[in-house]
Design an enzyme around this catalytic site. Structure first.
Site, PDB file in Angstrom:
ATOM      1  N   ASP A  50      43.704  37.638  32.812  1.00 60.15           N
ATOM      2  CA  ASP A  50      45.106  37.790  32.379  1.00 60.15           C
ATOM      3  C   ASP A  50      45.666  39.173  32.690  1.00 60.15           C
ATOM      4  OD1 ASP A  50      45.010  35.196  31.403  1.00 60.15           O
ATOM      5  OD2 ASP A  50      44.430  35.837  29.393  1.00 60.15           O
ATOM      6  N   ALA A  51      45.094  39.830  33.679  1.00 56.91           N
ATOM      7  CA  ALA A  51      45.525  41.197  33.976  1.00 56.91           C
ATOM      8  C   ALA A  51      46.013  41.367  35.411  1.00 56.91           C
ATOM      9  CB  ALA A  51      44.387  42.173  33.694  1.00 56.91           C
TER      10      ALA A  51
END
Lengths: 286, 286, 286, 286
Positions: free
Chosen positions: D230-231
């Site tokens: 999620d980065a």
């Protein structure tokens, strides 16, 4: 403080080689482009462009740029163009009536240094906001306007604008309609804030109209003033959600925040020389 | 699965003691209130209320509630009210033409279980979306509409709605105007999606109108259909930002997403019996 | 001027008959309910309610309402409740540092009559905004805060708050962290504005963090201050779209408008006694 | 059908004359520029550009453009660049689990012609959505993934992607984490939709986290997948307002609409070759 830059706004019939010609002109004189944005209206066949480049190390003197550009690009491509320099501080006149919210908001932005603009005067048809003007140290001129004295009142306003070398006018909920003659003297240089999502609810009492119609969203619209009421080129709009619980007074209250924000954004675009008008619409470069 | 509840929508002249009377009626029969929302239109002096309570352990049989309520509250306070039960699944007819986006979106919500609704049929004036209907397993009826055959076409549509015991109709970009007669049979039960921020750009080709006017925000509006075109009570609206770069085709594309979302939210409110119409506006309980 | 009303905020374990009990109490004394909103947290089994009714013609004297209500409802249902009267004007202290935008915005709203609030003093750790305070005619107290003098500085601040009978405190971009002791004296009565969409980018330099992460939307959050930094109950949030073109400075500029609006809305809700805190979250009645 | 155009994405160290060099290259071969957008990251000193021009009447054959451009601009200015042609239809693989909303939405856009893309296959770890795939006539491959078989499962997935000559992968609420090896084979070509406003609420159950924190706005984020969960670089985000009334289920329901819209916009940008990644952020040309 940013170093000075040149800002060029162009529109002309669309044709091959336009961007190459302009950027080559800048590159040939060792200009460093800071920002370039362009747009083609494919339906109308019109090309729009804004380019900004550093003046530092640019091989042409400021005074020589306009002529050189016109010869290199303007005339060959039948361009209409305007040249600005970022360190020319525009002079803005603020027109208001009795409502204070936009006036406070605009002046607070000027005073805090958010905007690079001079406000040499505030013009109003009422005394009410004199204390606000004074607290910001700005001269406040009351010019009463009645149906009978309108030509003389406008003549007085125009004289004030000239005397203070005003570049553009902001109508911050100024409740009077300007004459065609006044408007023609400041084409694309009078910015109004209308308290509705135009073209819905043009004219008077838009919040009452919106409440009556039962809309679920209200809006505000900032536009350049033209002779047709509330119909000039739109610069910026925004909206806020409302519900059946909101009375007309609630719409007025929520609308004030919209008006402040939308007017401020429109002025910001104008100050950055980012707005081009064409065919009663605006191109607002990003 | 939620246990069954009763849903009561009320409006009446505003007066003291209304909420106490209704909540006392529920409490007296051991009802547990799940949700209560009320609104007073202070200008018109009208009171609106929605209350929902659990049927489990409620001391009145379903069939007895209406009469008991009318006697306890409805008549004494001159209320107009509607009673629903949450486990009554509404039956929706979908009307469409050639555009598929709203149809896909509505049917996907039904199929995935997001909505508790039956769709016994789809009605269209064109064959185009038959494969979509079939892929969801829903009967698709083509009723061609021409200026000449309109009364017969509508008679056929109404017969279909009756035969399938339809509770309400959704016009999912159905491009025909319904007659006053048709509309009068489904008052506040025909939901339309109009592809503009009403009242701006009513009528035909709103995206073309919006592009021509140069707005910076486009919208969509879902409303109950009344005999005046695009002027019925607004249930939901939403907007999206556009720029000078957006062509009419871009507005159409961005608008499709708005239309889907706004129509879906309006249907959601309707399904939850959250919408009350009054004075050509809606109260949408939260 | 609206006539005076009573405002009651309640929370208690959920149970049958709560709304009936409260509304019956009001109806029995001839109160006319202006607004009622309730909420049940079904997971936690907690009931929340706000009800407002006209004092005019209410059969209980103001002084008698609290006791009567506690006997009729508060004790029987184990309610926690607060009673306010709409004509009690709250007294707000404004804490600031060097940034002026929120201070101007708050004071302009007070001065224009948008809000019904008293601002007996402004407290800052810097001299910078004294001219702003003076232009609005509000006493400006500088209390310097250093790591060494913090307990004495806070003691001085608290003395000022007491002396001026302050009801609640607004931190308008006040850059100091308050001690747990200070906070415990004003529970749910210190409103902060944080310049990010919490819980993203808590702590220092949120706009730098947001730029670094490359988000497409920035936000601002207003919350009640608790001892855990930037983790108190959120009252209001809003967001604005940004692009890769926006530098950190652009985020700061766009964020200022968010901060002003979000803080103003939070204060508005607080002034209307619309906010209830529970489980480190807020119920904000509409 | 639009005539074919060439699309060039460039980034390189910022220096004078870049735009002139590129536009001169196009003009020299009689190319007509349809769109040009550029951006300078002044902090990092990096120049980004996207330019699109008509191939019709362009004096270079398609096959010759890359070499000619590299010689004229790419090498002299140390550019990293990609060349696409608008009539090359990208091939997209859709990965899903059990949730249907994004899958329906993506496939409806493909089928209606809104997007110019091929979907040769859908890959899932569950049988659930096979009927959806079949109703759109797209092959559906179930590859079960367990902690034990993950390497073989991914090998099978990669073989499928190769066999179907897939250009990029869309994770439409696919609930598995891809290995670093998988990701490295499709750099900046795997698009995920995360159901929160990242970086808030990364990881599992973001709607539960959001409800717990009491936020007033929820969001969704579409990003390129990188090895850090999620980065990855954010392509698009959007938000929706929620209140204390919204349960976790309401957040899930409202969030679904966000997820659909945000994922669709991200895919749209990707399909238009409008996205450039740099420093774990994206430049999304307008």
């Amino acid at each position: 403080m940013q170093p000075a830059s040149a800002q060029l706004l162009i529109h002309c019939p669309d044709q091959r080689g336009l961007i190459a010609a302009v950027t080559d002109f800048i590159a040939r004189h060792d200009g460093n482009i800071l920002d370039l944005d362009q747009h083609v209206d494919a339906i109308q066949g019109v090309f729009f462009m804004r380019v900004e480049w550093e003046l530092d190390r640019f091989q042409l003197q400021r005074e020589a740029i306009a002529d050189a550009f016109d010869q290199a690009c303007g005339q060959p491509y039948s361009m209409r163009w305007k040249l600005h320099f970022s360190d020319q501080v525009p002079r803005m006149a603020l027109f208001c009536s009795k409502l204070s919210h936009c006036v406070y908001d605009v002046l607070a932005r000027c005073q805090s240094g958010e905007w690079n603009v001079e406000v040499p005067l505030i013009v109003s048809n009422h005394e009410d906001l004199r204390p606000v003007a004074e607290s910001f140290g700005i001269p406040y001129h009351v010019v009463e306007v009645t149906p009978e004295n309108k030509p003389e009142a406008e003549a007085r306003q125009i004289a004030l604008l000239r005397e203070h070398e005003v570049d553009f006018v902001v109508l911050a909920r100024y409740m009077q309609i300007l004459s065609a003659d006044f408007i023609s003297r400041y084409p694309e240089r009078i910015i109004n804030i209308h308290h509705s999502f135009l073209p819905a609810f043009a004219g008077a009492r838009p919040y009452h109209q919106a409440h009556q119609r039962g809309v679920k969203i209200i809006g505000a619209t900032s536009h350049y003033v033209t002779t047709e009421l509330d119909a000039g080129p739109i610069i910026e709009q925004d909206v806020a959600r409302v519900t059946h619980k909101d009375s007309v007074e609630d719409l007025v209250r929520k609308g004030r925040d919209l008006e402040k924000i939308v007017l401020a954004r429109a002025i910001w675009h104008h100050l950055g020389r980012k707005v081009l008008c064409y065919d009663n619409r605006t191109v607002v470069f990003g």
